[in-house]
Scaffold this motif. Sequence first.
Motif, mmCIF file in Angstrom:
data_model
loop_
_atom_site.group_PDB
_atom_site.id
_atom_site.type_symbol
_atom_site.label_atom_id
_atom_site.label_comp_id
_atom_site.label_asym_id
_atom_site.label_seq_id
_atom_site.Cartn_x
_atom_site.Cartn_y
_atom_site.Cartn_z
ATOM 1 N N GLN A 144 0.869 -1.275 0.207
ATOM 2 C CA GLN A 144 0.227 -0.168 0.083
ATOM 3 C C GLN A 144 0.892 1.362 -0.146
ATOM 4 O OE1 GLN A 144 -3.550 -0.103 0.116
ATOM 5 N NE2 GLN A 144 -2.693 2.304 -0.824
ATOM 6 N N THR A 145 2.075 1.236 0.611
ATOM 7 C CA THR A 145 2.944 2.212 0.672
ATOM 8 C C THR A 145 3.361 2.656 -0.693
ATOM 9 O OG1 THR A 145 3.510 1.845 3.061
ATOM 10 C CG2 THR A 145 4.904 3.167 1.986
ATOM 11 N N VAL A 146 3.887 1.694 -1.391
ATOM 12 C CA VAL A 146 4.190 1.748 -2.667
ATOM 13 C C VAL A 146 3.278 2.242 -3.600
ATOM 14 C CG1 VAL A 146 5.399 0.572 -4.787
ATOM 15 C CG2 VAL A 146 6.196 -0.131 -2.530
ATOM 16 N N GLN A 147 1.918 1.862 -3.668
ATOM 17 C CA GLN A 147 0.938 2.235 -4.208
ATOM 18 C C GLN A 147 0.563 3.728 -3.916
ATOM 19 O OE1 GLN A 147 -2.994 0.973 -3.120
ATOM 20 N NE2 GLN A 147 -3.447 0.991 -5.512
ATOM 21 N N ASN A 148 0.482 4.250 -2.737
ATOM 22 C CA ASN A 148 0.363 5.599 -2.576
ATOM 23 C C ASN A 148 1.543 6.501 -2.881
ATOM 24 O OD1 ASN A 148 -1.702 4.824 -0.846
ATOM 25 N ND2 ASN A 148 -0.908 4.656 1.152
ATOM 26 N N LYS A 149 2.758 6.140 -2.910
ATOM 27 C CA LYS A 149 3.953 6.949 -3.452
ATOM 28 C C LYS A 149 3.981 7.047 -4.965
ATOM 29 C CE LYS A 149 7.343 6.017 0.302
ATOM 30 N NZ LYS A 149 8.493 5.359 0.467
ATOM 31 N N VAL A 150 3.541 6.188 -5.637
ATOM 32 C CA VAL A 150 3.253 6.162 -6.986
ATOM 33 C C VAL A 150 1.984 6.907 -7.507
ATOM 34 C CG1 VAL A 150 2.115 3.991 -7.613
ATOM 35 C CG2 VAL A 150 3.718 5.118 -9.210
ATOM 36 N N LEU A 151 0.987 7.009 -6.889
ATOM 37 C CA LEU A 151 -0.251 7.435 -7.364
ATOM 38 C C LEU A 151 -0.057 9.164 -6.770
ATOM 39 C CD1 LEU A 151 -3.135 5.233 -6.017
ATOM 40 C CD2 LEU A 151 -2.449 5.594 -8.390
ATOM 41 N N ARG A 152 0.715 9.432 -5.791
ATOM 42 C CA ARG A 152 1.007 10.791 -5.396
ATOM 43 C C ARG A 152 1.935 11.327 -6.472
ATOM 44 N NH1 ARG A 152 0.093 13.533 -1.081
ATOM 45 N NH2 ARG A 152 -0.682 11.666 -0.095
ATOM 46 N N GLU A 153 2.638 10.542 -6.970
ATOM 47 C CA GLU A 153 3.550 11.189 -7.988
ATOM 48 C C GLU A 153 2.836 11.357 -9.424
ATOM 49 O OE1 GLU A 153 8.143 9.974 -9.969
ATOM 50 O OE2 GLU A 153 7.472 9.029 -7.965
ATOM 51 N N ILE A 154 2.021 10.288 -9.784
ATOM 52 C CA ILE A 154 1.259 10.389 -11.003
ATOM 53 C C ILE A 154 0.259 11.632 -10.766
ATOM 54 C CG2 ILE A 154 -0.755 9.338 -11.969
ATOM 55 C CD1 ILE A 154 0.600 6.673 -11.499
ATOM 56 N N ALA A 155 -0.401 11.898 -9.601
ATOM 57 C CA ALA A 155 -1.293 13.107 -9.618
ATOM 58 C C ALA A 155 -0.600 14.435 -9.222
ATOM 59 C CB ALA A 155 -2.306 12.732 -8.752
ATOM 60 N N ASN A 156 0.601 14.238 -9.170
ATOM 61 C CA ASN A 156 1.429 15.546 -8.570
ATOM 62 C C ASN A 156 0.939 15.919 -7.352
ATOM 63 O OD1 ASN A 156 3.596 17.369 -8.466
ATOM 64 N ND2 ASN A 156 2.818 18.546 -10.305
ATOM 65 N N ALA A 157 0.554 15.295 -6.400
ATOM 66 C CA ALA A 157 -0.315 15.569 -5.203
ATOM 67 C C ALA A 157 0.607 16.240 -4.240
ATOM 68 C CB ALA A 157 -0.882 14.777 -4.744
ATOM 69 N N PRO A 158 0.570 17.553 -3.775
ATOM 70 C CA PRO A 158 1.405 17.971 -2.508
ATOM 71 C C PRO A 158 1.354 16.951 -1.250
ATOM 72 C CG PRO A 158 -0.670 19.219 -2.652
ATOM 73 C CD PRO A 158 -0.858 18.094 -4.029
ATOM 74 N N TRP A 159 2.398 17.335 -0.394
ATOM 75 C CA TRP A 159 2.425 16.255 0.824
ATOM 76 C C TRP A 159 1.155 16.462 1.520
ATOM 77 C CZ3 TRP A 159 2.177 18.677 5.508
ATOM 78 C CH2 TRP A 159 2.151 20.112 5.667
ATOM 79 N N PHE A 160 0.307 17.505 1.785
ATOM 80 C CA PHE A 160 -0.543 17.617 2.551
ATOM 81 C C PHE A 160 -1.997 16.795 2.272
ATOM 82 C CE2 PHE A 160 -0.373 21.644 0.313
ATOM 83 C CZ PHE A 160 -1.596 21.861 -0.330
ATOM 84 N N VAL A 161 -1.957 16.338 1.130
ATOM 85 C CA VAL A 161 -3.105 15.702 0.788
ATOM 86 C C VAL A 161 -3.369 14.090 1.164
ATOM 87 C CG1 VAL A 161 -4.443 14.824 -1.434
ATOM 88 C CG2 VAL A 161 -3.260 17.020 -1.729
ATOM 89 N N ARG A 162 -4.369 13.793 1.688
ATOM 90 C CA ARG A 162 -4.498 12.555 2.491
ATOM 91 C C ARG A 162 -4.502 11.500 1.468
ATOM 92 N NH1 ARG A 162 -6.587 12.157 7.977
ATOM 93 N NH2 ARG A 162 -6.584 14.481 8.744
ATOM 94 N N ASN A 163 -3.857 10.430 1.749
ATOM 95 C CA ASN A 163 -3.947 9.298 0.902
ATOM 96 C C ASN A 163 -5.219 8.671 0.587
ATOM 97 O OD1 ASN A 163 -0.979 9.013 0.561
ATOM 98 N ND2 ASN A 163 -0.763 7.828 2.631
ATOM 99 N N ASN A 164 -6.230 8.553 1.475
ATOM 100 C CA ASN A 164 -7.550 8.284 1.317
ATOM 101 C C ASN A 164 -8.319 9.298 0.270
ATOM 102 O OD1 ASN A 164 -7.245 6.195 3.125
ATOM 103 N ND2 ASN A 164 -8.125 7.182 4.686
ATOM 104 N N ASP A 165 -8.119 10.530 0.453
ATOM 105 C CA ASP A 165 -8.475 11.454 -0.535
ATOM 106 C C ASP A 165 -8.067 11.398 -1.971
ATOM 107 O OD1 ASP A 165 -9.830 12.491 1.747
ATOM 108 O OD2 ASP A 165 -8.569 14.172 2.015
ATOM 109 N N LEU A 166 -6.733 11.068 -1.998
ATOM 110 C CA LEU A 166 -6.160 10.606 -3.328
ATOM 111 C C LEU A 166 -6.901 9.427 -3.997
ATOM 112 C CD1 LEU A 166 -3.687 11.798 -5.253
ATOM 113 C CD2 LEU A 166 -2.338 10.315 -4.091
#
Length: 179
Positions: free
Chosen positions: A143-165
């Motif tokens: 799940q951690t790896v998935q969260n990191k790659v999705l955060r990178e794909i969406a170019n999401a800032p650090w304060f966006v929660r993983n659940n919201d993403l």
Amino acid sequence: MSTDTNRVTAAQKLQKASDAVYKWTTKWKIKLNETKSTYVNFSNQNLTDPAVININGTGVPYANIAKYLGMTLDTKLKWNEHVRKKVKELKIKIAQYRWLIGRHSKMTLYNKLLIYKQVIKPTWLYGIQLWGCTKSTHIKKIQTVQNKVLREIANAPWFVRNNDLLRDLRILTVEQAIK
């Protein structure tokens, strides 16, 4: 493959089955590669003296881990090694596709997600029916790896929660994919 509550009886059954397989392959002129075979005893007990199994007079080595159809099986079926290898494989695959799905890529979010769903996600999704029963700490590693790659794909800032993403991208968590 053989099963029995007694290890000695199970080993005898396995030897009998391997002899039958060898006889069949000889009849049909199929060459077995004995060096690629391993013998694993799946049990919660520690095995101190493994039985000797032979194929064509060649001893089959005992191993604590065996790879079968892309799944890494350990003697106690705890999936530690399998999850470790999957995380490593995911990181390599993400690094290979970072130029396409990374923060600085000019691709649309839709296309980045398409690459994720078609290339990266099947890497951890394969065999989930088997390894999905592992400890929650192993699932969290994926799940951690998935969260990191999705955060990178969406170019999401650090304060966006993983659940919201995950919700906004309409991606299931690893836990949800298991169910």
